[in-house]
Design a protein around this motif. Sequence first.
Motif, short mmCIF file in Angstrom:
data_model
loop_
_atom_site.label_atom_id
_atom_site.label_comp_id
_atom_site.label_asym_id
_atom_site.label_seq_id
_atom_site.Cartn_x
_atom_site.Cartn_y
_atom_site.Cartn_z
N ASN A 12 0.85 -1.21 0.00
CA ASN A 12 0.00 0.00 0.00
C ASN A 12 0.87 1.25 0.00
OD1 ASN A 12 -0.31 -1.22 2.86
ND2 ASN A 12 -1.17 0.75 3.26
N ASP A 13 0.66 2.20 0.87
CA ASP A 13 1.22 3.55 0.72
C ASP A 13 2.71 3.61 0.36
OD1 ASP A 13 -1.14 3.64 2.12
OD2 ASP A 13 -0.32 4.63 3.87
N PRO A 14 3.10 4.60 -0.47
CA PRO A 14 4.52 4.92 -0.61
C PRO A 14 5.03 5.54 0.68
CG PRO A 14 3.19 6.58 -1.73
CD PRO A 14 2.24 5.51 -1.25
N ASN A 15 6.21 5.18 1.09
CA ASN A 15 6.82 5.70 2.33
C ASN A 15 8.26 6.12 2.03
OD1 ASN A 15 5.45 3.04 4.46
ND2 ASN A 15 4.52 4.95 3.83
N GLY A 16 8.77 7.07 2.79
CA GLY A 16 10.20 7.38 2.73
C GLY A 16 10.72 7.71 1.35
N ARG A 73 9.52 18.81 -7.54
CA ARG A 73 8.71 18.20 -6.48
C ARG A 73 7.96 17.04 -7.13
NH1 ARG A 73 8.11 17.84 -0.93
NH2 ARG A 73 9.32 19.76 -0.96
N ILE A 74 8.25 15.82 -6.66
CA ILE A 74 7.68 14.61 -7.27
C ILE A 74 6.65 13.99 -6.34
CG2 ILE A 74 8.25 12.33 -8.27
CD1 ILE A 74 9.81 14.46 -9.68
N LEU A 75 5.56 13.52 -6.92
CA LEU A 75 4.51 12.84 -6.14
C LEU A 75 4.40 11.39 -6.61
CD1 LEU A 75 0.92 14.08 -5.38
CD2 LEU A 75 1.21 11.97 -6.67
N ILE A 76 4.30 10.49 -5.64
CA ILE A 76 3.96 9.09 -5.94
C ILE A 76 2.83 8.71 -4.99
CG2 ILE A 76 4.79 6.69 -5.99
CD1 ILE A 76 7.60 7.68 -6.47
N ALA A 77 1.83 8.00 -5.51
CA ALA A 77 0.70 7.57 -4.66
C ALA A 77 0.58 6.06 -4.72
CB ALA A 77 -0.60 8.22 -5.12
N TRP A 78 -0.19 5.54 -3.82
CA TRP A 78 -0.59 4.13 -3.89
C TRP A 78 -1.64 4.03 -4.99
CZ3 TRP A 78 -4.40 1.79 0.21
CH2 TRP A 78 -4.64 0.45 -0.11
N MET A 79 -1.45 3.10 -5.93
CA MET A 79 -2.45 2.90 -6.98
C MET A 79 -3.39 1.80 -6.49
SD MET A 79 -1.40 3.03 -10.92
CE MET A 79 -2.62 3.26 -12.18
N GLY A 80 -4.19 2.16 -5.50
CA GLY A 80 -5.11 1.21 -4.88
C GLY A 80 -6.11 2.00 -4.06
N MET A 81 -7.03 1.31 -3.42
CA MET A 81 -8.04 1.98 -2.60
C MET A 81 -8.36 1.09 -1.39
SD MET A 81 -9.92 4.59 -2.16
CE MET A 81 -9.31 5.44 -3.59
N LEU A 111 2.34 1.16 -7.06
CA LEU A 111 2.38 2.61 -6.86
C LEU A 111 2.12 3.28 -8.21
CD1 LEU A 111 5.45 3.02 -4.46
CD2 LEU A 111 3.04 2.71 -3.88
N THR A 112 1.79 4.56 -8.20
CA THR A 112 1.63 5.29 -9.47
C THR A 112 3.00 5.57 -10.07
OG1 THR A 112 1.81 7.48 -8.44
CG2 THR A 112 -0.41 6.54 -8.62
N LEU A 113 3.01 6.04 -11.28
CA LEU A 113 4.24 6.60 -11.85
C LEU A 113 4.62 7.81 -11.00
CD1 LEU A 113 3.58 6.92 -15.69
CD2 LEU A 113 5.21 5.39 -14.58
N PRO A 114 5.91 8.07 -10.86
CA PRO A 114 6.30 9.34 -10.23
C PRO A 114 5.83 10.50 -11.11
CG PRO A 114 8.16 7.80 -10.36
CD PRO A 114 7.06 7.23 -11.21
#
Length: 477
Positions: A50-54, A304-312, A331-334
């Motif tokens: 799940n979540d991106p961390n660090g 500034r880069i964002l990565i998310a969890w590609m899930g719900m 995870l999503t693409l950065p």
Amino acid sequence: MNSLNQTWKELLTRIPAPADNPAASCAEPESAFLRDRPLLHISPPTGWLNDPNGLCQYQGVFHAFFQYSPFTAEGGLKFWGHCTSPDLLHWDFKGVPMMPDELFDCHGCYSGCALPEDGLLYLYYTGNVKESGSHDYVHTGRQSNTILAVSDGMQITEKTLLMTNNDYPSHLTRHVRDPKVWKQDGTYYMIQGARTDKDQGVALLFASLDRENWRFIHTLQTAKPFGYMWECPDLFELEGNMVLSVSPQGVPADGLRFQNRYQSVVFFLKGDFRSAVVGDACQELDAGFDFYAPQTFPTDDGRRILIAWMGMPDETTYGNPTVSYGWQHTLTLPRELSIQDGTLCQNPVRELSAWWNREAAFTGDFCCRSERCFELELVSQGGNAMVTLAGGLTLSYQEDTNQFDMEFQNPQLGNGRKKRSAKVKILSRIRLVADLSCLEVFLNNGETVFSTRFYPQSEGYEIQVQGCIQGIYRTHA
Ligand code: FRU
């Protein structure tokens, strides 16, 4: 074969026999192991992510840790998995450096962040502890500990308990978690998500001069409750704006907005963030089915880069067939962040544009058989437009309603996903990146984004484009 696939193959040979590891029982044969598995999106070798961390760039290398349950694709006790990349596109799985092996994190190393400094990686996270007894685990029975783990970028050498629930404001429930830390003007700041005892989602701000001793300084909250819990908050400066990102739970659907089980939104803060009140207006970060718990980080070259969890989380109406091959979620693409006319825009990192090495330009309608991983960039003049993938997923724009729809006509393709929509005033550009079972659609230079998992039955399928004036189809040979 790219290096990520290579790593999976090596890893596969090291996975214990099915009797020892339930996740591995589904991992063979190799065709099932690689089926639906994206090339460029981070996915777990076995088990649940799940979540991106660090997220960070540390000593020139990109690091992405993630919430990880290695032994079951349905989720369970949380560890941190770890991947590194030279270019934000090709990720090597490095193992599972963070384990719930202390009394203060024994029921899960929950989400957190990385602060690269003085040649080390400082990892802040939440140690989840569930006490035995009769509890609702909201008001009693849960410990949410703030922990600092020190790492050389590969291993964790020490863990220190920094704060317990007694150190947080007293009007909160036991749900306090997901620290994100940054340094600004010589002070360290930490933001954490929380649920108050009146069931309002809020973000807590702490300050420290030495990374270890933290003082609570402010609560960021809306005047009227916006959900009962805010998870995974982030606060960052972008083009002179202070942007607060939160993942609220308990926000009701509002027309086309907030259609998912849980949401991810940003607020632009007015005034000093250390005393700001959060305004009512927020922007939903993604209009698709699979996007949650985003985290951002700065790169050495100032992006500034964002990565998310590609899930719900807790979603029961749709799912992922990869569970039957022993793994779930990506995870999503950065994505690079920018601001245009007061809107936060997300676009795939520029490294992706440089990676495609084949392209076919076209004008008018277009039809071809897809590669496993491709990009379509389309120019529209605001009229009706439609892209159809695999004969059963349509992405369409209606000029008279100003509405863009992502709709699964073929239920197998969406595995329960049906339709998501967003208002788009004038559609000028569609950029679509498909990477096996991951699909991300960026409209008007990333003003509106739809992310979804999808499951074409074969690796090559038909792509049809209608109503756009021109486009480019890109692949990597
Ligand atoms: C968000 C979240 C976080 C928590 C983690 C546990 O998806 O619930 O709040 O730290 O996942 O895996």
